[in-house]
Design a protein around this motif. Structure first.
Motif, PDB file in Angstrom:
ATOM      1  N   CYS A 114       0.857  -1.188   0.000  1.00 27.98           N
ATOM      2  CA  CYS A 114       0.000   0.000   0.000  1.00 27.98           C
ATOM      3  C   CYS A 114       0.894   1.240   0.000  1.00 27.98           C
ATOM      4  O   CYS A 114       1.984   1.228   0.573  1.00 27.98           O
ATOM      5  CB  CYS A 114      -0.897   0.010   1.239  1.00 27.98           C
ATOM      6  N   MET A 115       0.448   2.298  -0.616  1.00 34.38           N
ATOM      7  CA  MET A 115       1.240   3.532  -0.689  1.00 34.38           C
ATOM      8  C   MET A 115       1.288   4.211   0.680  1.00 34.38           C
ATOM      9  O   MET A 115       0.282   4.722   1.171  1.00 34.38           O
ATOM     10  CB  MET A 115       0.636   4.481  -1.728  1.00 34.38           C
ATOM     11  N   SER A 116       2.448   4.186   1.292  1.00 35.13           N
ATOM     12  CA  SER A 116       2.614   4.824   2.602  1.00 35.13           C
ATOM     13  C   SER A 116       3.108   6.250   2.406  1.00 35.13           C
ATOM     14  O   SER A 116       3.287   6.725   1.277  1.00 35.13           O
ATOM     15  CB  SER A 116       3.635   4.042   3.436  1.00 35.13           C
ATOM     16  N   SER A 117       3.388   6.941   3.516  1.00 39.82           N
ATOM     17  CA  SER A 117       3.918   8.302   3.424  1.00 39.82           C
ATOM     18  C   SER A 117       5.329   8.329   2.854  1.00 39.82           C
ATOM     19  O   SER A 117       5.872   9.401   2.592  1.00 39.82           O
ATOM     20  CB  SER A 117       3.884   8.981   4.804  1.00 39.82           C
ATOM     21  N   MET A 118       5.950   7.157   2.668  1.00 44.77           N
ATOM     22  CA  MET A 118       7.217   7.088   1.930  1.00 44.77           C
ATOM     23  C   MET A 118       7.034   7.545   0.486  1.00 44.77           C
ATOM     24  O   MET A 118       7.957   8.043  -0.143  1.00 44.77           O
ATOM     25  CB  MET A 118       7.750   5.655   1.921  1.00 44.77           C
ATOM     26  N   LYS A 119       5.835   7.278  -0.056  1.00 44.00           N
ATOM     27  CA  LYS A 119       5.522   7.618  -1.458  1.00 44.00           C
ATOM     28  C   LYS A 119       6.520   6.995  -2.425  1.00 44.00           C
ATOM     29  O   LYS A 119       7.050   7.659  -3.325  1.00 44.00           O
ATOM     30  CB  LYS A 119       5.431   9.127  -1.651  1.00 44.00           C
ATOM     31  N   ARG A 120       6.788   5.715  -2.205  1.00 48.84           N
ATOM     32  CA  ARG A 120       7.732   5.006  -3.091  1.00 48.84           C
ATOM     33  C   ARG A 120       6.986   4.058  -4.015  1.00 48.84           C
ATOM     34  O   ARG A 120       7.027   4.192  -5.224  1.00 48.84           O
ATOM     35  CB  ARG A 120       8.754   4.242  -2.237  1.00 48.84           C
ATOM     36  N   HIS A 121       6.338   3.059  -3.450  1.00 49.72           N
ATOM     37  CA  HIS A 121       5.544   2.105  -4.227  1.00 49.72           C
ATOM     38  C   HIS A 121       4.229   1.888  -3.497  1.00 49.72           C
ATOM     39  O   HIS A 121       4.169   2.009  -2.284  1.00 49.72           O
ATOM     40  CB  HIS A 121       6.216   0.723  -4.320  1.00 49.72           C
ATOM     41  N   PHE A 143      -1.049  -7.795   3.085  1.00 46.13           N
ATOM     42  CA  PHE A 143      -0.726  -6.447   2.611  1.00 46.13           C
ATOM     43  C   PHE A 143       0.531  -5.979   3.333  1.00 46.13           C
ATOM     44  O   PHE A 143       0.948  -6.572   4.342  1.00 46.13           O
ATOM     45  CB  PHE A 143      -1.893  -5.496   2.874  1.00 46.13           C
ATOM     46  N   ALA A 144       1.135  -4.903   2.813  1.00 48.15           N
ATOM     47  CA  ALA A 144       2.384  -4.418   3.397  1.00 48.15           C
ATOM     48  C   ALA A 144       2.433  -2.905   3.385  1.00 48.15           C
ATOM     49  O   ALA A 144       1.868  -2.249   2.506  1.00 48.15           O
ATOM     50  CB  ALA A 144       3.575  -4.982   2.621  1.00 48.15           C
ATOM     51  N   LEU A 145       3.133  -2.355   4.377  1.00 44.73           N
ATOM     52  CA  LEU A 145       3.380  -0.917   4.463  1.00 44.73           C
ATOM     53  C   LEU A 145       4.847  -0.690   4.778  1.00 44.73           C
ATOM     54  O   LEU A 145       5.356  -1.202   5.790  1.00 44.73           O
ATOM     55  CB  LEU A 145       2.532  -0.287   5.566  1.00 44.73           C
ATOM     56  N   HIS A 146       5.517   0.044   3.918  1.00 42.19           N
ATOM     57  CA  HIS A 146       6.908   0.425   4.147  1.00 42.19           C
ATOM     58  C   HIS A 146       6.903   1.854   4.666  1.00 42.19           C
ATOM     59  O   HIS A 146       6.566   2.784   3.932  1.00 42.19           O
ATOM     60  CB  HIS A 146       7.683   0.320   2.829  1.00 42.19           C
ATOM     61  N   LEU A 147       7.254   2.026   5.923  1.00 45.78           N
ATOM     62  CA  LEU A 147       7.082   3.313   6.599  1.00 45.78           C
ATOM     63  C   LEU A 147       8.401   4.079   6.691  1.00 45.78           C
ATOM     64  O   LEU A 147       9.480   3.479   6.690  1.00 45.78           O
ATOM     65  CB  LEU A 147       6.526   3.070   8.009  1.00 45.78           C
ATOM     66  N   PRO A 148       8.340   5.409   6.795  1.00 47.16           N
ATOM     67  CA  PRO A 148       9.569   6.203   6.902  1.00 47.16           C
ATOM     68  C   PRO A 148      10.254   6.025   8.255  1.00 47.16           C
ATOM     69  O   PRO A 148       9.626   5.652   9.241  1.00 47.16           O
ATOM     70  CB  PRO A 148       9.076   7.643   6.716  1.00 47.16           C
ATOM     71  N   LEU A 149      11.571   6.324   8.254  1.00 48.60           N
ATOM     72  CA  LEU A 149      12.337   6.240   9.506  1.00 48.60           C
ATOM     73  C   LEU A 149      12.094   7.466  10.386  1.00 48.60           C
ATOM     74  O   LEU A 149      11.930   7.356  11.593  1.00 48.60           O
ATOM     75  CB  LEU A 149      13.829   6.140   9.186  1.00 48.60           C
ATOM     76  N   ASP A 150      12.105   8.643   9.763  1.00 45.69           N
ATOM     77  CA  ASP A 150      11.928   9.897  10.509  1.00 45.69           C
ATOM     78  C   ASP A 150      10.548  10.471  10.224  1.00 45.69           C
ATOM     79  O   ASP A 150      10.033  10.351   9.106  1.00 45.69           O
ATOM     80  CB  ASP A 150      12.986  10.922  10.097  1.00 45.69           C
ATOM     81  N   ARG A 151       9.989  11.107  11.243  1.00 44.42           N
ATOM     82  CA  ARG A 151       8.690  11.750  11.085  1.00 44.42           C
ATOM     83  C   ARG A 151       8.819  13.187  11.578  1.00 44.42           C
ATOM     84  O   ARG A 151       8.430  13.520  12.696  1.00 44.42           O
ATOM     85  CB  ARG A 151       7.611  10.982  11.852  1.00 44.42           C
ATOM     86  N   ASP A 153       7.267  15.698  10.706  1.00 41.90           N
ATOM     87  CA  ASP A 153       6.002  16.437  10.832  1.00 41.90           C
ATOM     88  C   ASP A 153       5.255  16.060  12.109  1.00 41.90           C
ATOM     89  O   ASP A 153       4.149  16.560  12.353  1.00 41.90           O
ATOM     90  CB  ASP A 153       5.108  16.170   9.613  1.00 41.90           C
ATOM     91  N   GLY A 154       5.853  15.183  12.929  1.00 46.32           N
ATOM     92  CA  GLY A 154       5.220  14.805  14.189  1.00 46.32           C
ATOM     93  C   GLY A 154       4.120  13.781  14.047  1.00 46.32           C
ATOM     94  O   GLY A 154       3.418  13.481  15.023  1.00 46.32           O
ATOM     95  N   SER A 155       3.951  13.210  12.869  1.00 44.82           N
ATOM     96  CA  SER A 155       2.881  12.223  12.679  1.00 44.82           C
ATOM     97  C   SER A 155       3.233  10.913  13.383  1.00 44.82           C
ATOM     98  O   SER A 155       4.374  10.669  13.753  1.00 44.82           O
ATOM     99  CB  SER A 155       2.656  11.980  11.186  1.00 44.82           C
ATOM    100  N   ASP A 156       2.226  10.069  13.543  1.00 47.67           N
ATOM    101  CA  ASP A 156       2.360   8.831  14.316  1.00 47.67           C
ATOM    102  C   ASP A 156       2.310   7.635  13.360  1.00 47.67           C
ATOM    103  O   ASP A 156       1.366   7.478  12.586  1.00 47.67           O
ATOM    104  CB  ASP A 156       1.205   8.759  15.328  1.00 47.67           C
ATOM    105  N   ALA A 157       3.338   6.783  13.430  1.00 45.52           N
ATOM    106  CA  ALA A 157       3.397   5.623  12.541  1.00 45.52           C
ATOM    107  C   ALA A 157       2.219   4.680  12.771  1.00 45.52           C
ATOM    108  O   ALA A 157       1.664   4.115  11.821  1.00 45.52           O
ATOM    109  CB  ALA A 157       4.715   4.876  12.757  1.00 45.52           C
ATOM    110  N   VAL A 158       1.840   4.510  14.029  1.00 44.35           N
ATOM    111  CA  VAL A 158       0.730   3.601  14.337  1.00 44.35           C
ATOM    112  C   VAL A 158      -0.561   4.122  13.704  1.00 44.35           C
ATOM    113  O   VAL A 158      -1.343   3.346  13.127  1.00 44.35           O
ATOM    114  CB  VAL A 158       0.576   3.436  15.858  1.00 44.35           C
ATOM    115  N   GLU A 159      -0.764   5.419  13.788  1.00 40.67           N
ATOM    116  CA  GLU A 159      -1.973   5.990  13.193  1.00 40.67           C
ATOM    117  C   GLU A 159      -1.986   5.795  11.681  1.00 40.67           C
ATOM    118  O   GLU A 159      -3.045   5.597  11.077  1.00 40.67           O
ATOM    119  CB  GLU A 159      -2.084   7.480  13.542  1.00 40.67           C
TER     120      GLU A 159
END
Length: 343
Positions: A114-121, A143-151, A153-159
């Motif tokens: 799925c397209m995560s905030s990484m915006k890669r695939h 399904f899969a989510l590849h998430l960024p290392l740094d946030r 913008d203060g966003s929450d990975a779990v959310e």
């Protein structure tokens, strides 16, 4: 006489176990150069701790590693129509990041990114409705989510994961397994608690294999030592030595990854200032090597060669001897060793 990777095996494996304990069901990742250890070694380690699945970067890596690991192999690079076919066993699972890709993999085992905030695939929320028909012809592993290392913008990975779980559920797609990357153990626990019917599987490479820096050490063996006086000329370019000392030939050159460095993301004033200083010194042929002798990182006498480096050690330091080994601070993901030594 080699560039060697020394591994404190007991300590390294103790670290592996600590990660495995924190992330039940984790999928070890073995891609690129095998995080400096090599594919075969990491496949052996994954087999030793009983993993049922190993993630690799490409289909070519899957073809190389299939005889070293008997469990499932998850290819992380998404499938694309027109890619070169690589003969692979049925236990290989393909990542796919488009509806078209799912349609093209009839009968295959697939994980849909799925397209995560990484915006890669990844498939977008708007495409989820199109997946119903597509997944009928494949064996969906999750399904899969590849998430960024740094946030920043203060966003929450779990959310972010919860948001995708809600979208998948609203689209009435199966939620039995979700593969995730770059979550902390506490974050994974929160998700597992909120979605007890879903199996969350963390795909982990760096933290698993390289999380304990003191468990591994590169060392280059000294091959030759030549005394020089100030003003002596040396090397391919016949440069002059700046002072009395020794030219030290040490195992480890560009073919090992010595002197090669991937771009880094710098944060803060001090790291940026150091980067500017290094660039300035490089313009006058002063390049700091990764090799340490007598407690100091030593300068390259000239740019590293294919298999060796030549260092300048000033006369106020202890004279190196042939056979001595110099610790080298090298990046695991870009280094190729001559030999691996378990201690």
């Amino acid at each position: 006489m080699a560039l060697s990777l020394y591994v404190d095996t007991a300590r390294w494996r103790a670290h592996q176990k600590s990660v495995i304990d924190q992330f039940p069901g984790l999928v070890p990742v073995c891609k690129g150069n095998g995080y400096g250890f090599g594919h075969e070694r990491l496949a052996d380690e994954a087999s030793r701790f009983g993993s049922d699945m190993l993630a690799v970067g490409t289909t070519y890596e899957a073809a190389r590693i299939k005889d070293w690991f008997s469990g499932d192999l998850l290819v992380l690079t998404p499938f694309r129509r027109g890619e070169e076919p690589v003969p692979l066993p049925d236990r290989v699972i393909r990542s796919v990041s488009s509806v078209d890709g799912v349609h093209a993999l009839v009968g295959a085992r697939v994980v849909i990114e799925c397209m995560s905030s990484m915006k890669r695939h990844g498939v977008s929320e708007q495409e989820l409705g199109l997946l119903h028909a597509a997944i009928e012809d494949v064996r969906l592993e999750g399904f899969a989510l590849h998430l960024p290392l740094d946030r920043t913008d203060g966003s929450d990975a779990v959310e972010e994961v919860i948001g995708w779980m809600d979208r998948l559920r609203a689209a009435r797609l199966p939620l039995h397994t979700m593969f995730v990357s770059h979550l902390r153990a506490e974050e994974l626990g929160r998700l597992q608690q909120q979605f007890p019917q879903t199996r969350f599987r963390a795909r982990i490479g760096t933290r698993l294999w390289l999380g304990d820096h003191d468990a591994t050490e590169y060392r280059g063996a000294v091959l030759d030592v030549t005394r020089v006086a100030k003003g002596d000329r040396f090397g391919y370019r016949q440069q002059k030595t700046a002072s009395d000392g020794w030219l030290v030939v040490v195992a480890g050159g560009t073919s090992h990854g010595v002197g090669l460095e991937a771009p880094k993301a710098l944060h803060g004033v001090m790291p940026r200032a150091k980067g500017v200083a290094r660039a300035g010194l490089a313009t006058v042929n002063r390049n700091l090597s990764p090799f340490v002798w007598a407690g100091k990182q030593r300068w390259f006498a000239e740019p590293p060669h294919m298999q060796v480096s030549i260092l300048f050690v000033p006369s106020d330091a202890q004279e190196p001897k042939v056979g001595d080994e110099l610790v080298a601070h090298l990046r695991h993901t870009t280094t190729q060793f001559d030999r691996l030594v378990d201690r």
